[in-house]
Design a protein around this motif. Sequence first.
Motif, short mmCIF file in Angstrom:
data_model
loop_
_atom_site.label_atom_id
_atom_site.label_comp_id
_atom_site.label_asym_id
_atom_site.label_seq_id
_atom_site.Cartn_x
_atom_site.Cartn_y
_atom_site.Cartn_z
N GLU A 245 0.82 -1.23 0.00
CA GLU A 245 0.00 0.00 0.00
C GLU A 245 0.85 1.27 0.00
O GLU A 245 0.44 2.29 0.52
N TRP A 246 2.06 1.20 -0.56
CA TRP A 246 2.99 2.34 -0.65
C TRP A 246 3.32 2.91 0.73
O TRP A 246 3.59 4.09 0.89
N ASN A 247 3.29 2.04 1.75
CA ASN A 247 3.60 2.44 3.12
C ASN A 247 5.12 2.58 3.25
O ASN A 247 5.85 1.60 3.15
N THR A 248 5.58 3.79 3.53
CA THR A 248 7.01 4.07 3.57
C THR A 248 7.71 3.42 4.76
O THR A 248 8.93 3.38 4.82
N GLU A 249 6.95 2.91 5.73
CA GLU A 249 7.57 2.29 6.90
C GLU A 249 7.35 0.78 6.94
O GLU A 249 7.85 0.10 7.82
N ALA A 250 6.62 0.23 5.97
CA ALA A 250 6.24 -1.19 6.02
C ALA A 250 7.40 -2.13 5.71
O ALA A 250 7.52 -3.18 6.33
N THR A 251 8.26 -1.78 4.76
CA THR A 251 9.29 -2.71 4.32
C THR A 251 10.65 -2.00 4.27
O THR A 251 11.18 -1.70 3.20
N GLU A 252 11.20 -1.75 5.45
CA GLU A 252 12.52 -1.15 5.51
C GLU A 252 13.57 -2.23 5.27
O GLU A 252 13.43 -3.36 5.73
N LEU A 253 14.61 -1.86 4.54
CA LEU A 253 15.68 -2.80 4.24
C LEU A 253 16.77 -2.66 5.31
O LEU A 253 16.97 -1.58 5.87
N LYS A 254 17.46 -3.77 5.57
CA LYS A 254 18.49 -3.79 6.61
C LYS A 254 19.85 -3.46 6.01
O LYS A 254 20.21 -3.99 4.96
N LYS A 255 20.60 -2.60 6.68
CA LYS A 255 21.92 -2.21 6.19
C LYS A 255 22.95 -3.26 6.58
O LYS A 255 23.07 -3.63 7.75
N LEU A 256 23.69 -3.76 5.59
CA LEU A 256 24.75 -4.74 5.82
C LEU A 256 26.08 -4.02 6.03
O LEU A 256 26.22 -2.83 5.73
N LYS A 257 27.08 -4.75 6.49
CA LYS A 257 28.40 -4.15 6.77
C LYS A 257 29.04 -3.55 5.53
O LYS A 257 29.80 -2.60 5.62
N ASN A 258 28.73 -4.10 4.34
CA ASN A 258 29.34 -3.58 3.11
C ASN A 258 28.63 -2.35 2.56
O ASN A 258 28.98 -1.85 1.50
#
Length: 98
Positions: A36-49
């Motif tokens: 539903e274009w929710n900007t907080e629904a699917t945050e990506l995780k930051k990796l060490k690289n």
Amino acid sequence: MAIKKQYLKSKPVCKVTFSVPAKEAKSVAVVGNFNEWNTEATELKKLKNGTFKGTVDLEKDNSYEFRYLVDGIYTNDDQADSYAFNEFAGEENCVINL
């Protein structure tokens, strides 16, 4: 940027992994009609690289429009299956076909 599709044999689902190289970014999310274009629904995780990564289960035999939100700025993926013009935003959305 990269999109990896993994189809499950046991369910009509495809695990889609989104990867966004953004070392300087503080936050990256994938938004689309699947959340539903929710900007907080699917945050990506930051990796060490410095790459942001996340996996979403999507129903197969469908097409979905999406974009990345990198520190509040919408960005498209150059590896999308196609693009669709969005009149509301006045820009193109990425399309993924499963």
